[in-house]
Design a protein around this motif. Structure first.
Motif, PDB file in Angstrom:
ATOM      1  N   SER A 166       0.824  -1.209   0.000  1.00  0.00           N
ATOM      2  CA  SER A 166       0.000   0.000   0.000  1.00  0.00           C
ATOM      3  C   SER A 166       0.860   1.262   0.000  1.00  0.00           C
ATOM      4  CB  SER A 166      -0.935   0.002   1.216  1.00  0.00           C
ATOM      5  OG  SER A 166      -1.826  -1.093   1.163  1.00  0.00           O
ATOM      6  N   VAL A 167       1.908   1.262   0.806  1.00  0.00           N
ATOM      7  CA  VAL A 167       2.792   2.432   0.850  1.00  0.00           C
ATOM      8  C   VAL A 167       3.490   2.609  -0.499  1.00  0.00           C
ATOM      9  CG1 VAL A 167       4.769   3.486   2.001  1.00  0.00           C
ATOM     10  CG2 VAL A 167       3.101   2.167   3.334  1.00  0.00           C
ATOM     11  N   TRP A 168       3.937   1.500  -1.095  1.00  0.00           N
ATOM     12  CA  TRP A 168       4.556   1.578  -2.424  1.00  0.00           C
ATOM     13  C   TRP A 168       3.575   2.132  -3.447  1.00  0.00           C
ATOM     14  CZ3 TRP A 168       2.587  -1.349  -6.542  1.00  0.00           C
ATOM     15  CH2 TRP A 168       3.284  -1.223  -7.741  1.00  0.00           C
ATOM     16  N   PHE A 169       2.320   1.669  -3.407  1.00  0.00           N
ATOM     17  CA  PHE A 169       1.317   2.131  -4.361  1.00  0.00           C
ATOM     18  C   PHE A 169       1.090   3.633  -4.236  1.00  0.00           C
ATOM     19  CE2 PHE A 169      -3.081   3.084  -5.507  1.00  0.00           C
ATOM     20  CZ  PHE A 169      -3.147   2.553  -6.779  1.00  0.00           C
ATOM     21  N   ARG A 170       0.966   4.123  -3.022  1.00  0.00           N
ATOM     22  CA  ARG A 170       0.748   5.562  -2.840  1.00  0.00           C
ATOM     23  C   ARG A 170       1.979   6.367  -3.224  1.00  0.00           C
ATOM     24  NH1 ARG A 170      -1.800   3.544   1.885  1.00  0.00           N
ATOM     25  NH2 ARG A 170      -0.003   4.094   3.172  1.00  0.00           N
ATOM     26  N   SER A 171       3.167   5.779  -3.057  1.00  0.00           N
ATOM     27  CA  SER A 171       4.385   6.499  -3.411  1.00  0.00           C
ATOM     28  C   SER A 171       4.504   6.713  -4.917  1.00  0.00           C
ATOM     29  CB  SER A 171       5.615   5.737  -2.889  1.00  0.00           C
ATOM     30  OG  SER A 171       5.861   4.553  -3.658  1.00  0.00           O
ATOM     31  N   ILE A 172       3.867   5.839  -5.707  1.00  0.00           N
ATOM     32  CA  ILE A 172       3.878   6.018  -7.161  1.00  0.00           C
ATOM     33  C   ILE A 172       3.207   7.338  -7.531  1.00  0.00           C
ATOM     34  CG2 ILE A 172       3.032   5.078  -9.359  1.00  0.00           C
ATOM     35  CD1 ILE A 172       5.324   3.486  -8.128  1.00  0.00           C
ATOM     36  N   TRP A 173       2.098   7.644  -6.871  1.00  0.00           N
ATOM     37  CA  TRP A 173       1.325   8.841  -7.209  1.00  0.00           C
ATOM     38  C   TRP A 173       1.958  10.115  -6.653  1.00  0.00           C
ATOM     39  CZ3 TRP A 173      -1.976   7.673 -10.845  1.00  0.00           C
ATOM     40  CH2 TRP A 173      -2.469   6.367 -10.912  1.00  0.00           C
ATOM     41  N   THR A 174       2.795   9.988  -5.654  1.00  0.00           N
ATOM     42  CA  THR A 174       3.498  11.163  -5.125  1.00  0.00           C
ATOM     43  C   THR A 174       4.846  11.364  -5.801  1.00  0.00           C
ATOM     44  OG1 THR A 174       4.454   9.835  -3.327  1.00  0.00           O
ATOM     45  CG2 THR A 174       2.356  10.947  -2.885  1.00  0.00           C
ATOM     46  N   LEU A 175       5.120  10.555  -6.850  1.00  0.00           N
ATOM     47  CA  LEU A 175       6.366  10.648  -7.631  1.00  0.00           C
ATOM     48  C   LEU A 175       7.604  10.409  -6.766  1.00  0.00           C
ATOM     49  CD1 LEU A 175       5.531  13.716  -9.909  1.00  0.00           C
ATOM     50  CD2 LEU A 175       5.076  11.279 -10.302  1.00  0.00           C
ATOM     51  N   ASP A 176       7.445   9.584  -5.748  1.00  0.00           N
ATOM     52  CA  ASP A 176       8.574   9.211  -4.889  1.00  0.00           C
ATOM     53  C   ASP A 176       8.514   7.697  -4.669  1.00  0.00           C
ATOM     54  OD1 ASP A 176      10.768   9.283  -3.211  1.00  0.00           O
ATOM     55  OD2 ASP A 176       9.591   9.824  -1.428  1.00  0.00           O
ATOM     56  N   PRO A 177       8.729   6.910  -5.754  1.00  0.00           N
ATOM     57  CA  PRO A 177       8.503   5.462  -5.696  1.00  0.00           C
ATOM     58  C   PRO A 177       9.386   4.760  -4.677  1.00  0.00           C
ATOM     59  CG  PRO A 177       9.713   6.051  -7.684  1.00  0.00           C
ATOM     60  CD  PRO A 177       9.268   7.340  -7.059  1.00  0.00           C
ATOM     61  N   ARG A 178       8.781   3.823  -3.960  1.00  0.00           N
ATOM     62  CA  ARG A 178       9.493   3.035  -2.946  1.00  0.00           C
ATOM     63  C   ARG A 178       9.514   1.581  -3.382  1.00  0.00           C
ATOM     64  NH1 ARG A 178       9.644   4.545   2.261  1.00  0.00           N
ATOM     65  NH2 ARG A 178      10.950   2.668   2.380  1.00  0.00           N
ATOM     66  N   GLY A 179      10.288   1.300  -4.428  1.00  0.00           N
ATOM     67  CA  GLY A 179      10.386  -0.067  -4.916  1.00  0.00           C
ATOM     68  C   GLY A 179      10.969  -1.026  -3.904  1.00  0.00           C
ATOM     69  N   ASP A 180      11.754  -0.509  -2.955  1.00  0.00           N
ATOM     70  CA  ASP A 180      12.340  -1.369  -1.925  1.00  0.00           C
ATOM     71  C   ASP A 180      11.272  -2.043  -1.077  1.00  0.00           C
ATOM     72  OD1 ASP A 180      12.006   1.475  -1.107  1.00  0.00           O
ATOM     73  OD2 ASP A 180      12.540   0.686   0.869  1.00  0.00           O
ATOM     74  N   LEU A 181      10.104  -1.388  -0.923  1.00  0.00           N
ATOM     75  CA  LEU A 181       9.031  -1.986  -0.131  1.00  0.00           C
ATOM     76  C   LEU A 181       8.403  -3.173  -0.854  1.00  0.00           C
ATOM     77  CD1 LEU A 181       7.292   1.256   1.213  1.00  0.00           C
ATOM     78  CD2 LEU A 181       8.875  -0.269   2.418  1.00  0.00           C
ATOM     79  N   MET A 182       8.284  -3.085  -2.176  1.00  0.00           N
ATOM     80  CA  MET A 182       7.731  -4.209  -2.925  1.00  0.00           C
ATOM     81  C   MET A 182       8.676  -5.400  -2.919  1.00  0.00           C
ATOM     82  SD  MET A 182       4.677  -4.072  -4.020  1.00  0.00           S
ATOM     83  CE  MET A 182       4.781  -5.494  -5.093  1.00  0.00           C
ATOM     84  N   VAL A 183       9.979  -5.140  -2.889  1.00  0.00           N
ATOM     85  CA  VAL A 183      10.952  -6.222  -2.810  1.00  0.00           C
ATOM     86  C   VAL A 183      10.781  -6.981  -1.497  1.00  0.00           C
ATOM     87  CG1 VAL A 183      13.413  -6.771  -2.708  1.00  0.00           C
ATOM     88  CG2 VAL A 183      12.590  -5.060  -4.327  1.00  0.00           C
TER      89      VAL A 183
END
Length: 247
Positions: A166-183
């Motif tokens: 969820s945090v990763w998904f919201r970070s996509i829309w704020t243009l600050d992607p957190r791909g480390d969370l999906m890993v």
């Protein structure tokens, strides 16, 4: 292993933006150059019995599934905790509401696929894109229900997707992607998200594009008057009375 993690993290950082670009450009192109193709290509004239059962199950089930995803992805965990909803209660309501909705949607799409395969006229009207869309859609539903079931077991409770996916998904829309969370998320969540991205990338090229257009104006349009009976009965010429709006 580190290189693999870095590559995966890079994908989760930039992959969604590629999908968004495909969706936006393809929808614009179809609306600009393929308006006559912007349709579900209804096959109700060929067969209606199975359609009357499968279509409502698919659509109403999908609405509940989408609502559940909106709550799970857009609403932060801190908000539900502030409302007094415990993690156990949250997962239980996801199971009680989400699983039946997913099953109804899966049964609905299964009936629609069966209808397309068994009715010759409907099958002839089925394109390659439709077949691919149905395949990816079914995979997305099965993967989603698997995540719901695993999230309510002792095995799944060890991972709270609201702190990663969820945090990763919201970070996509704020243009600050957190791909480390999906890993950090379990593989079954990663598979579900990958299938969902593939479905969104296919969306504009299939009959599902009709979901982006709703006939809102139909609710507020005036009545269509074909013949004014009271005027004709009194012998008055048509059009001699001021026109009135319908609704």
């Amino acid at each position: 292993m580190t290189n693999a993690n870095n590559a995966a993290e890079l994908w989760w950082d930039i992959g969604p933006y590629f999908v968004l670009a495909i969706v936006v450009v393809a929808i614009w192109w179809r609306y600009r150059y393929d308006k006559f193709g912007w349709t579900t290509r209804s096959s109700q004239l060929y067969e209606s019995k199975l359609l009357r059962i499968g279509s409502p199950m698919f659509h109403f089930g999908s609405f509940v599934v989408i609502a559940g995803h909106i709550m799970g992805l857009f609403v932060p965990e801190s908000w539900t905790q502030a409302l007094g909803m415990s993690d156990r209660l949250y997962h239980m309501q996801a199971l009680i509401l989400g699983l039946p909705a997913g099953i109804a949607t899966l049964i609905g799409v299964g009936l629609l696929i069966y209808r397309r395969r068994t009715e010759r006229s409907v099958f002839k009207a089925t394109s390659v894109n439709d077949k691919l869309m149905y395949l990816v859609l079914v995979c997305a539903l099965v993967a989603g229900m698997s995540c719901t079931l695993m999230g309510t077991t002792a095995y799944g409770e060890a991972h709270d997707y609201r702190q990663t996916v969820s945090v990763w998904f919201r970070s996509i829309w704020t243009l600050d992607p957190r791909g480390d969370l999906m890993v950090q998320a379990p593989i079954y969540f990663q598979v579900h998200v990958m299938i969902a991205l593939a479905l969104f990338a296919l969306w504009p090229f299939t009959r599902l594009v009709h979901a982006f257009s709703a006939p809102v104006g139909y609710l507020f349009r005036p009545y269509i008057v074909y013949r004014s009976r009271d005027v004709a009965m009194r012998g008055q010429p048509m059009g001699s009375r001021p026109e009135r709006r319908g609704w």
